[in-house]
Design a protein around this motif. Structure first.
Motif, mmCIF file in Angstrom:
data_model
loop_
_atom_site.group_PDB
_atom_site.id
_atom_site.type_symbol
_atom_site.label_atom_id
_atom_site.label_comp_id
_atom_site.label_asym_id
_atom_site.label_seq_id
_atom_site.Cartn_x
_atom_site.Cartn_y
_atom_site.Cartn_z
ATOM 1 N N ALA A 167 3.370 -0.887 -5.220
ATOM 2 C CA ALA A 167 3.705 -1.313 -3.858
ATOM 3 C C ALA A 167 2.534 -2.079 -3.280
ATOM 4 O O ALA A 167 1.376 -1.832 -3.641
ATOM 5 C CB ALA A 167 4.028 -0.114 -2.968
ATOM 6 N N ASP A 220 10.846 2.711 -5.953
ATOM 7 C CA ASP A 220 10.409 3.129 -4.626
ATOM 8 C C ASP A 220 9.837 4.538 -4.625
ATOM 9 O O ASP A 220 9.849 5.223 -3.587
ATOM 10 C CB ASP A 220 11.554 3.026 -3.623
ATOM 11 C CG ASP A 220 11.775 1.602 -3.147
ATOM 12 O OD1 ASP A 220 10.799 0.844 -3.104
ATOM 13 O OD2 ASP A 220 12.935 1.240 -2.835
ATOM 14 N N VAL A 223 5.498 3.776 -1.946
ATOM 15 C CA VAL A 223 5.753 2.782 -0.907
ATOM 16 C C VAL A 223 4.566 2.735 0.040
ATOM 17 O O VAL A 223 3.738 3.657 0.086
ATOM 18 C CB VAL A 223 7.044 3.095 -0.104
ATOM 19 C CG1 VAL A 223 8.267 3.114 -1.016
ATOM 20 C CG2 VAL A 223 6.909 4.422 0.645
#
Length: 380
Positions: A167, A220, A223
């Protein structure tokens, strides 16, 4: 953005039939597979989720790929990455710039046997992609010309490491990638130059996690939100880890999502740096969404929320709303997409199509990517 929020409200007022969900444990049931066809993926509306209002306008981009990496830049531009369904086949990356009507194969060279599980894109030209696996199967690629050329900017040289997701912070220069524990602690990679170079951070500030691992299920599991970063775990414990100093030190708190051999936190999303939602479940029982959602108001404590009808591999706040969320999951024959209008307290299934990965854009589109080469965008 308001159009999408109004659409969600109309869906829930009208009602829709229940469906199911498909998941993939990013770490254990990986999907090695088959190389896709070269050139452009085609297909228009090969499938629609059943529901009175919300439907996924689905395209089969490459039936030999299982897509778990997804980043939607806008209503027109999105990137997906996957792994082949045939042993030794190439993992592939595709990009659309026309709202999903056509997809260009922009795969880096030499990706046979690799699985793309996370893509972070800043535009139609610039993207960073992660492949997962033990040892040198974990790699990071970067393009600045729309996938015409790629630079391999990181190759894992530690056989004990297994990178799950990555991320970037707002602005796109600073970023992190997360590996399963090495010597009992999760390992973090860091970049400060938009993914050109990567450095393994020291683990002094990382809590012990001798029985935990991450899920490379949707891209994800790690994040960022403002100056903070979060990642989720499963296995021997199910926790949410948080860092406020670019990955140098972390705190860990129970996620309120049950742990298990194939259970824990699969994905997180944040509306603000502190208001977040974690989703997960158990890949061994994907039709059971009980306790699969947890919420936080302060980024530090997590409370069990509503129970969807299926596990959640990915979740996103809907643009233009304060409390509306969309959740999706896919595990074998079990799949579905659900929506919450109250920040995750209650859920209504609105489609019997489900996907591994989900991304909603600021200009009001939501995209899904899943097994059998399926990619979809939400439509009326």
């Amino acid at each position: 953005m308001r159009r999408l929020g109004a659409l969600v409200l109309s869906i829930l007022l009208i009602g829709s039939p229940a469906g199911a969900a498909y998941a993939g444990h990013g770490h254990s049931p990986g999907h090695p597979g088959h190389p896709g066809h070269p050139g452009h993926g085609h297909g228009h509306g090969h499938g629609r989720g059943h529901g009175h209002g919300l439907s996924w306008q689905q395209t089969v981009v490459d039936a030999d790929q299982s897509f778990r990496g997804l980043d939607a830049v806008s209503r027109r531009t999105a990137w997906v990455g996957g792994g082949s369904l045939t042993d030794g086949g190439a993992g592939k990356v595709f990009r659309t710039t026309d709202g999903g009507r056509t997809w260009a194969d922009v795969t880096p060279p030499g990706t046979e046997g690799l699985q793309f599980r996370d893509i972070e894109a800043r535009s139609a030209r610039e993207a960073v992609a992660l492949t997962i696996g033990n040892g040198d199967a974990s790699r990071i690629y970067r393009t600045t010309d729309g996938g015409a050329t790629w630079e391999e900017t990181f190759v894992n040289d530690d056989p004990a490491a297994f990178y799950d997701c990555l991320a970037f912070y707002p602005g796109g220069r600073d970023g992190l990638a997360m590996s399963d524990p090495v010597d009992g602690k999760f390992r973090i990679l860091s970049t400060s130059d938009s993914g050109r170079t990567w450095t393994v951070l020291p683990t002094d500030g990382m809590p012990e996690a001798p029985t935990e691992f991450g899920f490379a299920a949707s891209g994800d599991c790690l994040v960022t939100a403002g100056h903070s970063a979060y990642f989720g775990s499963g296995g021997g414990a199910s926790r949410v880890f948080r860092s406020d100093d670019r990955g140098l030190t972390w705190t860990a708190i129970d996620s309120a999502i049950p742990a298990g051999d194939a259970a824990g936190v699969f994905a997180l999303t944040f509306r603000t740096p502190r208001q977040g939602v974690a989703v997960g479940g158990d890949f061994e029982d994907p039709a059971d969404g009980v306790d699969a959602v947890s919420t936080s108001r302060d980024g530090s404590t997590w409370t069990s929320a509503g129970d969807p009808a299926h596990l959640g591999e990915d979740v996103s706040f809907l643009p233009g709303t304060r409390h509306a969320l969309v959740l999706t999951g896919e595990s074998g024959d079990v799949m579905g997409t659900s929506i919450s209008l109250d920040g995750g307290a209650t859920w209504k299934q609105v489609s019997d199509e489900g996907y591994h990965a989900l991304d909603c854009t600021r200009d009001g589109s939501c995209w899904g990517a899943g097994g059998d080469g399926r990619v979809a965008v939400v439509t009326r």
